[in-house]
Design a protein around this motif. Structure first.
Motif, PDB file in Angstrom:
ATOM      1  N   ARG A 160      16.807   8.693 -47.676  1.00  0.00           N
ATOM      2  CA  ARG A 160      18.146   7.770 -48.324  1.00  0.00           C
ATOM      3  C   ARG A 160      19.444   8.296 -47.371  1.00  0.00           C
ATOM      4  O   ARG A 160      19.504   9.402 -47.042  1.00  0.00           O
ATOM      5  CB  ARG A 160      18.260   7.798 -49.561  1.00  0.00           C
ATOM      6  CG  ARG A 160      18.412   9.280 -50.288  1.00  0.00           C
ATOM      7  CD  ARG A 160      18.630   8.946 -51.967  1.00  0.00           C
ATOM      8  NE  ARG A 160      17.733   8.412 -52.633  1.00  0.00           N
ATOM      9  CZ  ARG A 160      18.057   7.251 -53.349  1.00  0.00           C
ATOM     10  NH1 ARG A 160      19.053   6.463 -53.016  1.00  0.00           N
ATOM     11  NH2 ARG A 160      17.031   6.556 -54.119  1.00  0.00           N
ATOM     12  N   TYR A 161      20.237   7.425 -47.261  1.00  0.00           N
ATOM     13  CA  TYR A 161      21.374   7.627 -46.730  1.00  0.00           C
ATOM     14  C   TYR A 161      22.278   7.436 -47.897  1.00  0.00           C
ATOM     15  O   TYR A 161      22.564   6.097 -48.001  1.00  0.00           O
ATOM     16  CB  TYR A 161      21.728   6.666 -45.379  1.00  0.00           C
ATOM     17  CG  TYR A 161      21.036   6.736 -43.819  1.00  0.00           C
ATOM     18  CD1 TYR A 161      21.061   8.095 -43.399  1.00  0.00           C
ATOM     19  CD2 TYR A 161      20.112   5.965 -43.739  1.00  0.00           C
ATOM     20  CE1 TYR A 161      20.320   8.296 -42.109  1.00  0.00           C
ATOM     21  CE2 TYR A 161      19.455   5.940 -42.488  1.00  0.00           C
ATOM     22  CZ  TYR A 161      19.509   7.108 -41.827  1.00  0.00           C
ATOM     23  OH  TYR A 161      18.922   7.350 -40.865  1.00  0.00           O
ATOM     24  N   GLY A 162      23.022   8.359 -48.373  1.00  0.00           N
ATOM     25  CA  GLY A 162      23.675   7.997 -49.723  1.00  0.00           C
ATOM     26  C   GLY A 162      23.116   7.201 -50.804  1.00  0.00           C
ATOM     27  O   GLY A 162      21.839   7.648 -50.893  1.00  0.00           O
ATOM     28  N   SER A 163      23.560   6.119 -51.219  1.00  0.00           N
ATOM     29  CA  SER A 163      22.772   5.348 -52.123  1.00  0.00           C
ATOM     30  C   SER A 163      21.758   4.540 -51.382  1.00  0.00           C
ATOM     31  O   SER A 163      21.058   3.780 -52.290  1.00  0.00           O
ATOM     32  CB  SER A 163      23.928   4.742 -53.067  1.00  0.00           C
ATOM     33  OG  SER A 163      24.705   3.848 -52.207  1.00  0.00           O
ATOM     34  N   ALA A 164      21.968   4.290 -50.179  1.00  0.00           N
ATOM     35  CA  ALA A 164      20.911   3.259 -49.491  1.00  0.00           C
ATOM     36  C   ALA A 164      19.612   3.806 -49.233  1.00  0.00           C
ATOM     37  O   ALA A 164      19.735   4.830 -48.300  1.00  0.00           O
ATOM     38  CB  ALA A 164      21.597   2.695 -48.092  1.00  0.00           C
ATOM     39  N   LYS A 191      12.720   2.443 -38.176  1.00  0.00           N
ATOM     40  CA  LYS A 191      12.077   3.482 -36.967  1.00  0.00           C
ATOM     41  C   LYS A 191      12.640   4.592 -36.547  1.00  0.00           C
ATOM     42  O   LYS A 191      12.069   5.474 -36.585  1.00  0.00           O
ATOM     43  CB  LYS A 191      11.528   2.386 -35.728  1.00  0.00           C
ATOM     44  CG  LYS A 191      11.091   0.948 -36.449  1.00  0.00           C
ATOM     45  CD  LYS A 191      10.728   0.149 -35.294  1.00  0.00           C
ATOM     46  CE  LYS A 191      12.057  -0.478 -34.539  1.00  0.00           C
ATOM     47  NZ  LYS A 191      12.871  -1.476 -35.365  1.00  0.00           N
ATOM     48  N   THR A 192      13.880   4.388 -36.138  1.00  0.00           N
ATOM     49  CA  THR A 192      14.564   5.483 -35.757  1.00  0.00           C
ATOM     50  C   THR A 192      14.831   6.360 -37.022  1.00  0.00           C
ATOM     51  O   THR A 192      14.965   7.758 -36.565  1.00  0.00           O
ATOM     52  CB  THR A 192      15.869   5.007 -35.237  1.00  0.00           C
ATOM     53  OG1 THR A 192      15.727   4.136 -34.110  1.00  0.00           O
ATOM     54  CG2 THR A 192      17.078   6.302 -34.703  1.00  0.00           C
ATOM     55  N   THR A 193      15.036   6.143 -38.237  1.00  0.00           N
ATOM     56  CA  THR A 193      15.129   7.120 -39.283  1.00  0.00           C
ATOM     57  C   THR A 193      13.877   7.744 -39.097  1.00  0.00           C
ATOM     58  O   THR A 193      13.719   9.076 -39.505  1.00  0.00           O
ATOM     59  CB  THR A 193      15.356   6.286 -40.418  1.00  0.00           C
ATOM     60  OG1 THR A 193      16.467   5.427 -40.287  1.00  0.00           O
ATOM     61  CG2 THR A 193      15.396   7.150 -41.728  1.00  0.00           C
ATOM     62  N   LEU A 194      12.822   7.129 -39.238  1.00  0.00           N
ATOM     63  CA  LEU A 194      11.439   7.983 -39.154  1.00  0.00           C
ATOM     64  C   LEU A 194      11.385   8.817 -38.182  1.00  0.00           C
ATOM     65  O   LEU A 194      11.125  10.167 -38.417  1.00  0.00           O
ATOM     66  CB  LEU A 194      10.344   6.934 -38.936  1.00  0.00           C
ATOM     67  CG  LEU A 194       8.786   7.847 -38.980  1.00  0.00           C
ATOM     68  CD1 LEU A 194       8.346   8.454 -40.313  1.00  0.00           C
ATOM     69  CD2 LEU A 194       7.872   6.462 -38.736  1.00  0.00           C
ATOM     70  N   LEU A 219      16.448  15.811 -37.856  1.00  0.00           N
ATOM     71  CA  LEU A 219      17.867  15.508 -37.912  1.00  0.00           C
ATOM     72  C   LEU A 219      18.559  14.618 -38.956  1.00  0.00           C
ATOM     73  O   LEU A 219      19.610  14.924 -39.304  1.00  0.00           O
ATOM     74  CB  LEU A 219      17.830  14.467 -36.785  1.00  0.00           C
ATOM     75  CG  LEU A 219      17.585  15.026 -35.542  1.00  0.00           C
ATOM     76  CD1 LEU A 219      17.720  14.076 -34.188  1.00  0.00           C
ATOM     77  CD2 LEU A 219      18.679  16.305 -34.884  1.00  0.00           C
ATOM     78  N   VAL A 220      17.401  14.347 -39.739  1.00  0.00           N
ATOM     79  CA  VAL A 220      18.062  13.768 -41.052  1.00  0.00           C
ATOM     80  C   VAL A 220      17.126  14.306 -42.181  1.00  0.00           C
ATOM     81  O   VAL A 220      15.720  14.314 -42.004  1.00  0.00           O
ATOM     82  CB  VAL A 220      17.641  12.083 -41.002  1.00  0.00           C
ATOM     83  CG1 VAL A 220      17.758  11.471 -42.166  1.00  0.00           C
ATOM     84  CG2 VAL A 220      18.702  11.506 -40.008  1.00  0.00           C
ATOM     85  N   PRO A 221      17.555  14.606 -43.618  1.00  0.00           N
ATOM     86  CA  PRO A 221      16.722  14.994 -44.567  1.00  0.00           C
ATOM     87  C   PRO A 221      16.184  14.095 -45.358  1.00  0.00           C
ATOM     88  O   PRO A 221      16.541  13.004 -45.218  1.00  0.00           O
ATOM     89  CB  PRO A 221      17.964  15.830 -45.509  1.00  0.00           C
ATOM     90  CG  PRO A 221      19.122  15.167 -45.147  1.00  0.00           C
ATOM     91  CD  PRO A 221      19.289  14.550 -43.724  1.00  0.00           C
TER      92      PRO A 221
END
Ligand code: ATP
Length: 236
Positions: free
Chosen positions: A15-19, A45-48, A55-57
């Motif tokens: 999640r990015y914040g609440s999204a 896709k890029t989030t995966l 790079l992203v938790p």
């Protein structure tokens, strides 16, 4: 095959914040194989790619890579573990020569004696011909080839290629796919995020279609027929 998977992703959530951007995404990737990750804009896709590369938790699930808990590693450690993420955009230094760009992948102590440079030129003879040419003078496809060759300098086990063919001419796209095929022939597994669904599936062993952060289909790439693509990607 009875091989243990190189990468095992289970119920991954981000999640990015609440999204929430990813919900319960699961797949296995065998050693020496390729996965095509498809989906419309904003599908995740890029989030995966960014989550797997540290790079992203994540906020749930697991990802095991070559026996390591990927979700606990920082980005530099993920790279050291053998997973390299090629982000969108070419990332080559246009003012430096092809050879200088390749050398930059190596730490100073390794630059003198690393056989990787000659090996990169063996895998990509086009780059050998242009080794003294500024990278900015290469064609778009050749720049992507250089970006991939640079990634291979550190002998990764898995490369995540995010939209490598974005904005390229059809001929340059051919170069990108041929380059990724070369990487795979050299024992590197590939996760390919692609807008050209059909081509990506022709290249890959497995497919994964994301839609609004969820896996809407996954399976052997050759089972993804036109009807399925039309249903999930609107005929892309
Ligand atoms: P595209 O094909 O357009 O590149 P994508 O499938 O790669 O899309 P992502 O970039 O992973 O999709 O985005 C997934 C969702 O997460 C989108 O709704 C996006 O707006 C959101 N998102 C991505 N990055 C962030 C961020 N840093 N902060 C907040 N929301 C984000």
């Amino acid at each position: 095959s009875t091989d243990a998977p190189l990468l095992r992703v289970k119920d991954l959530a981000v999640r990015y914040g609440s999204a929430q951007a990813l919900f319960d995404v699961s797949f296995d990737l065998s050693p020496n194989s390729a996965l095509a990750v498809l989906g419309p804009n904003g599908a995740g896709k890029t989030t995966l790619a960014r989550t797997l590369s540290g790079l992203v938790p994540s906020c749930g699930g697991s990802a095991e890579f070559a026996g390591q808990d990927l979700l606990k590693l920082t980005a530099p450690r993920v790279r050291r573990a053998g997973l390299l993420h090629l982000p969108e955009g070419r990332g080559v230094f246009p003012g430096l020569t092809v050879q200088e760009n390749l050398r930059m992948a190596l730490t100073a102590d390794k630059q003198a004696r690393n056989p990787g440079l000659e090996r990169a030129f063996e895998i990509f003879p086009v780059l050998a011909e242009r080794r003294r040419q500024p990278a900015g003078t290469l064609s778009g496809g050749e720049q992507q080839m250089l970006s991939l060759a640079r990634a291979l300098m550190v002998s990764p086990r898995l490369v995540i290629a995010d939209e490598m063919s974005l904005g390229l001419s059809p001929k340059a796209v051919d170069i990108v796919f041929a380059s990724l095929a070369r990487a795979r022939d050299n024992g590197v597994s590939v996760i390919m995020i692609e807008q050209f669904a059909r081509r990506a599936l022709d290249f890959a062993d497995q497919g994964l279609i994301l839609h609004r952060g969820r896996s809407s289909w996954s399976g052997p790439a050759q089972e993804a027929g036109e009807e399925l693509l039309h249903r999930y990607l609107g005929g892309a």
